[in-house]
Design a protein around this motif. Structure first.
Motif, PDB file in Angstrom:
ATOM      1  N   UNK A  96       0.836  -1.207   0.000  1.00  0.00           N
ATOM      2  CA  UNK A  96       0.000   0.000   0.000  1.00  0.00           C
ATOM      3  C   UNK A  96       0.873   1.260   0.000  1.00  0.00           C
ATOM      4  N   UNK A  97       1.942   1.223   0.777  1.00  0.00           N
ATOM      5  CA  UNK A  97       2.873   2.353   0.814  1.00  0.00           C
ATOM      6  C   UNK A  97       3.601   2.499  -0.522  1.00  0.00           C
ATOM      7  N   UNK A  98       3.998   1.369  -1.081  1.00  0.00           N
ATOM      8  CA  UNK A  98       4.841   1.380  -2.272  1.00  0.00           C
ATOM      9  C   UNK A  98       4.234   0.500  -3.369  1.00  0.00           C
ATOM     10  N   UNK A  99       3.227   1.004  -4.072  1.00  0.00           N
ATOM     11  CA  UNK A  99       2.600   0.211  -5.141  1.00  0.00           C
ATOM     12  C   UNK A  99       3.624  -0.235  -6.190  1.00  0.00           C
ATOM     13  N   UNK A 100       4.666   0.552  -6.367  1.00  0.00           N
ATOM     14  CA  UNK A 100       5.719   0.215  -7.317  1.00  0.00           C
ATOM     15  C   UNK A 100       6.360  -1.134  -6.987  1.00  0.00           C
ATOM     16  N   UNK A 101       6.516  -1.399  -5.691  1.00  0.00           N
ATOM     17  CA  UNK A 101       7.122  -2.667  -5.287  1.00  0.00           C
ATOM     18  C   UNK A 101       6.188  -3.838  -5.599  1.00  0.00           C
ATOM     19  N   UNK A 102       4.901  -3.577  -5.487  1.00  0.00           N
ATOM     20  CA  UNK A 102       3.933  -4.636  -5.802  1.00  0.00           C
ATOM     21  C   UNK A 102       4.019  -4.985  -7.287  1.00  0.00           C
ATOM     22  N   UNK A 119      12.921   2.314  -1.619  1.00  0.00           N
ATOM     23  CA  UNK A 119      11.595   1.836  -1.202  1.00  0.00           C
ATOM     24  C   UNK A 119      11.699   0.400  -0.713  1.00  0.00           C
ATOM     25  N   UNK A 120      12.490  -0.399  -1.423  1.00  0.00           N
ATOM     26  CA  UNK A 120      12.644  -1.803  -1.058  1.00  0.00           C
ATOM     27  C   UNK A 120      13.342  -1.934   0.296  1.00  0.00           C
ATOM     28  N   UNK A 121      14.375  -1.112   0.520  1.00  0.00           N
ATOM     29  CA  UNK A 121      15.086  -1.156   1.803  1.00  0.00           C
ATOM     30  C   UNK A 121      14.144  -0.760   2.941  1.00  0.00           C
TER      31      UNK A 121
END
Ligand SMILES: Nc1ncnc2c1ncn2[C@@H]1O[C@H](COP(=O)(O)OP(=O)(O)O)[C@@H](O)[C@H]1O
Ligand SMILES: [Mg+2]
Length: 237
Positions: free
Chosen positions: A122-128, A145-147
């Motif tokens: 939810x915080x980082x849709x890019x990671x999804x 974002x991943x870290x």
């Protein structure tokens, strides 16, 4: 103010080299406590010491009322003290999903893993979107974002953020900074190490200025913004 972490007269260094020469600070519960200082001031050394990655050489660290001065990193993670290190240090040859799940290996985090993963996405849709992509193929901002996501997967109570926007383009740096207050709303306490005074004062509740391994000044962000000494030294005004 309820303290999350109390640090008293802490020393730390590398072998013979003493970097922290007696640092005392209080990190407020569910707030952002910042440690600002120029390159080489000892910010990362402080963060590593608080995360249990450097040996105990003197002073005391108390977390939620308990003495944690001599605990090692994995014990601290299990208690909820989690470092997001400078330079990200994600695993390049593992996928986004694998990098994230590695953050949740401690028993307290593992039980909640799937829920926490949803929160991180939810915080980082890019990671999804990129969950199957290798970490090393992400942009600098995505790696940060991943870290951060990996740190959140550990289900932290106190998050130690070491220069999370170092080397990132201004747009993405701003995005990362905007997430920090949302983490506090979730109930986390944050210690943020930063060089950028302007950006830090905007989101921190309380600020310590680290100079050559000692605290040279401290105060509420609002007060420091009006402090001539801080302005002269750090704000170029
Ligand atoms: N692994 C190390 N071994 C020896 N000295 C180190 C090491 N890491 C950092 N230092 C030294 O400790 C001092 C503080 O560095 P650091 O904590 O990284 O500062 P900052 O994060 O504020 O830039 C510097 O003089 C640096 O050279
Ligand atoms: Mg550093």
């Amino acid at each position: 103010m309820t303290p999350s972490l109390l640090v008293t007269d802490l020393t730390a260094g590398y072998g013979e080299v003493q970097v922290l020469k007696g640092v005392s600070l209080t990190a407020r519960s569910q707030g952002v406590t910042a440690v600002i200082g120029s390159n080489g001031a000892g910010k990362s050394t402080l963060m590593r010491r608080l995360a249990g990655l450097l040996p105990h050489t003197g002073g005391q660290i108390t977390f939620e009322g308990q003495d944690i001065s001599t605990l090692a990193s994995h014990d601290l993670v299990a208690r909820g003290v989690v470092l997001v290190p400078e330079g990200r240090l994600i695993f390049s040859d593992m996928t986004v999903f694998e990098n994230l799940t590695i953050g949740a290996v401690n028993p307290r985090a593992r039980a909640d893993r799937d829920n926490t993963l949803e929160t991180v996405f939810d915080f980082f849709p890019r990671l999804k979107e990129r969950r199957s992509q290798l970490g090393g193929t992400l942009s600098g901002g995505e790696q940060q974002m991943l870290a951060l996501g990996r740190g959140l997967m550990a289900n932290p109570k106190l998050l130690l953020l070491d220069e999370p926007t170092l080397g990132l383009a201004p747009g993405i740096a701003k995005q990362i900074f905007q997430i920090i207050p949302s983490l506090v709303k979730l109930g986390l306490s944050v210690i943020l190490a930063e060089q950028d005074v302007h950006k830090t004062l905007a989101i921190a509740d309380y600020v310590y200025v680290l100079e050559n391994g000692t605290i040279g000044a401290e105060g509420l962000s609002a007060d420091l913004q009006n402090d001539q000494r801080i302005k002269d030294a750090y704000l170029g005004a």
